[in-house]
Design an enzyme around this catalytic site. Structure first.
Site, PDB file in Angstrom:
ATOM      1  N   GLU A 224      32.365  49.764  30.844  1.00 41.55           N
ATOM      2  CA  GLU A 224      33.531  49.845  31.728  1.00 41.55           C
ATOM      3  C   GLU A 224      34.325  51.149  31.625  1.00 41.55           C
ATOM      4  O   GLU A 224      35.493  51.151  31.218  1.00 41.55           O
ATOM      5  CB  GLU A 224      34.479  48.666  31.465  1.00 41.55           C
ATOM      6  CG  GLU A 224      33.829  47.308  31.623  1.00 41.55           C
ATOM      7  CD  GLU A 224      34.830  46.152  31.578  1.00 41.55           C
ATOM      8  OE1 GLU A 224      35.978  46.367  31.181  1.00 41.55           O
ATOM      9  OE2 GLU A 224      34.449  45.047  31.960  1.00 41.55           O
TER      10      GLU A 224
ATOM     11  N   TYR B  59      34.597  39.413  36.735  1.00 40.46           N
ATOM     12  CA  TYR B  59      35.539  38.324  36.433  1.00 40.46           C
ATOM     13  C   TYR B  59      36.163  37.725  37.677  1.00 40.46           C
ATOM     14  O   TYR B  59      36.286  36.513  37.784  1.00 40.46           O
ATOM     15  CB  TYR B  59      36.628  38.811  35.470  1.00 40.46           C
ATOM     16  CG  TYR B  59      36.065  39.075  34.092  1.00 40.46           C
ATOM     17  CD1 TYR B  59      35.928  38.039  33.183  1.00 40.46           C
ATOM     18  CD2 TYR B  59      35.619  40.347  33.724  1.00 40.46           C
ATOM     19  CE1 TYR B  59      35.363  38.254  31.937  1.00 40.46           C
ATOM     20  CE2 TYR B  59      35.051  40.569  32.476  1.00 40.46           C
ATOM     21  CZ  TYR B  59      34.925  39.524  31.587  1.00 40.46           C
ATOM     22  OH  TYR B  59      34.355  39.728  30.358  1.00 40.46           O
TER      23      TYR B  59
ATOM     24  N   GLU C 213      28.764  40.746  31.477  1.00 38.09           N
ATOM     25  CA  GLU C 213      29.944  39.945  31.133  1.00 38.09           C
ATOM     26  C   GLU C 213      30.334  39.096  32.332  1.00 38.09           C
ATOM     27  O   GLU C 213      30.395  39.584  33.461  1.00 38.09           O
ATOM     28  CB  GLU C 213      31.177  40.807  30.786  1.00 38.09           C
ATOM     29  CG  GLU C 213      31.104  41.531  29.478  1.00 38.09           C
ATOM     30  CD  GLU C 213      32.378  42.334  29.161  1.00 38.09           C
ATOM     31  OE1 GLU C 213      33.469  42.012  29.690  1.00 38.09           O
ATOM     32  OE2 GLU C 213      32.245  43.294  28.382  1.00 38.09           O
TER      33      GLU C 213
END
Ligand code: PNW
Length: 455
Positions: free
Chosen positions: A172, A296, A360
């Site tokens: 990231e 996310y 993730e």
């Protein structure tokens, strides 16, 4: 339900990589053990007011001492892969110069333990713990840091490359650059849009230099992990600008060898473009096997004249970042699995040459131990929904290789300290006892079945 599928729904392709992820500063603790130097996160977390309740990574999950127990836990859950990161200040305490063999020994033992249990190690070289001495020289705003990073990457590969197949350079870089140097909510806590763009460029340059060094050294599979988000909204220009800053600022240089026009225009107004050297984009644009996708939630924006720029997104004057209207996690992040499907489909359309791996995905909720169990139905629902979205993307033809849940363990959640629990395994930070949550037991069944339960 939104996903009515028949009973045999949801088998994943053979060999689908099921796993879990962590990061060094979030779990290891033992911050002075084995000659480890200080990182920017040690400095930042020990600075008053920066992290909730003054929490630090000094002890965290004490994984440095408990790694063997943690690997057994992974084996009990049936994980096929484990994504961890390597703490640069364990390897080079000052960020340069000869390697510290004790630091490498720790990862050597971890990798051997994983391989003994049949778990594939996925190593990330940089998950935000920059050696403090490099920050003292300007950190990622200093071009030299990119070259230091490639040296470090090579030193780690020298020791572990015979056993680790898959190497991710950065985790990231948007977060490193814009939360670290621009909004200042992450280490090193600086507040300069110009530094944000410089840092982003030098991170990308470090990625390119490390990829070419590791490629020459014979690394099997190379990857870059980005935090990517679907950007939603009615105003096309606002959506395109935020998408350029968050997603294409990193995707396009790494995978196409050019910056988006919007990014160049905004960076030119915030400090200029002098840091982008001739030939840099050719260095950054190295073939890689995998793009790691951290997803996310989506970001929703609208046009709102007079709105000041979002502190993490320079150039977003007149754009409003909409607060979520539906269900959210404990982070306040909206729960929107459809955003993952559309992101994967878009990536596979726009960047067809690279394989995708979800590095993730997961959620924080307010978990509690009850009768020696941790019932976390909200997390199961979140993971189930996102896995359905991933499956739908595969059905639509996306080359998605695997799914790594964030996170294996409850851990140090950066500026939120230990208050936000992302683990599928509960950690009691007083006793260091690990207790698999119901979601971990559910995930074990998903892995065993190589798919989800029908309705
Ligand atoms: C990621 N944002 O961080 C990291 O890779 C993990 O270390 C972290 O624990 C996890 O997601 C959960 O937060 C992010 O503000 C932090 O956009 C902040 C943002 C995105 C990702």
């Amino acid at each position: 339900d939104r996903f009515p599928f028949p009973d045999d729904f949801g088998r994943f392709p053979d060999g689908f990589i099921w796993g879990a992820a962590t990061a060094s500063y979030q779990i290891e603790g033992a911050v002075t053990a084995g000659g480890r130097g200080a990182s920017i996160w040690d400095t930042f977390s020990h600075t008053p007011e920066k992290v909730a309740d003054g929490h630090t990574g000094d002890v965290a999950c004490d994984h440095y001492h408990r790694y063997a127990e943690d690997v057994r836990l992974m084996a009990d859950l049936g994980l096929k892969a484990y994504r961890f990161s390597i703490a640069w200040p364990r390897i080079q305490p000052t960020g340069a110069g000869p390697v510290n063999p004790d630091g490498l020994d720790f990862y050597d033992r971890l990798v051997d333990e994983l391989l003994d249990q049949g778990i594939a190690p996925y190593a990330t070289l940089y998950h935000w713990d920059l050696p403090q001495p490099l920050e003292d020289l300007g950190g990622w705003t200093n071009r030299d840091t990119a070259f230091r990073f490639a040296d470090y990457a090579l030193a780690v590969h020298d020791r572990l490359g015979d056993r680790v197949r898959t190497w991710t350079t950065l985790n990231e870089p948007w977060v490193s650059a814009f939360l670290g140097y621009c909004s200042g909510v992450h280490a090193p806590g600086r507040h300069s849009p110009a530094e944000g763009f410089r840092a982003a460029h030098h991170l990308l340059l470090g990625h390119g230099l490390a990829v070419s060094a590791l490629r020459s050294a014979g690394a099997a599979e190379l990857a870059l992990t980005l935090n990517l988000g679907t950007v939603l909204g009615k105003d096309e220009e606002a959506v395109a600008r935020v998408d350029a800053l968050l997603n294409r600022q990193f995707l396009d240089p790494a995978l196409r060898g050019r910056y988006p026009a919007e990014v160049l225009e905004i960076a030119a107004r915030h400090g200029g473009l002098e840091h982008i050297g001739d030939g840099d984009l050719a260095v950054i644009h190295q073939p890689i096997e995998l793009l790691g996708v951290n997803y996310y939630c989506p970001t929703t924006v609208s046009r709102s004249p007079g709105e000041p720029a979002n502190p993490a997104y320079p150039g977003t004057e007149d754009i409003r970042f909409e607060p979520p209207t539906g269900p959210v996690t404990a982070m306040g992040w909206p729960i929107e699995p459809a955003g993952l499907e559309s992101l994967l489909v878009r990536l596979s359309r726009d960047y067809p040459e690279v394989g995708l791996l979800i590095t993730e995905n997961g959620a924080a909720f307010d978990d509690e131990v009850r009768d020696d169990r941790v019932p976390d139905p909200d997390r199961i629902h979140y993971l189930d929904g996102h896995l359905r979205a991933a499956h739908a993307a595969i059905t639509a033809g996306v080359d998605l290789r695997g799914y790594l849940v964030w996170s294996l363990l409850d851990n140090f959640e950066w500026a939120y300290g230990y208050h936000k629990r992302f683990g599928i395994v509960y950690v009691d930070f007083t006793t260091q006892r690990r207790l698999p949550k119901d979601s971990a037991l559910w995930y074990r069944e998903v892995i065993k079945r190589n798919g989800l339960q029908g309705e």
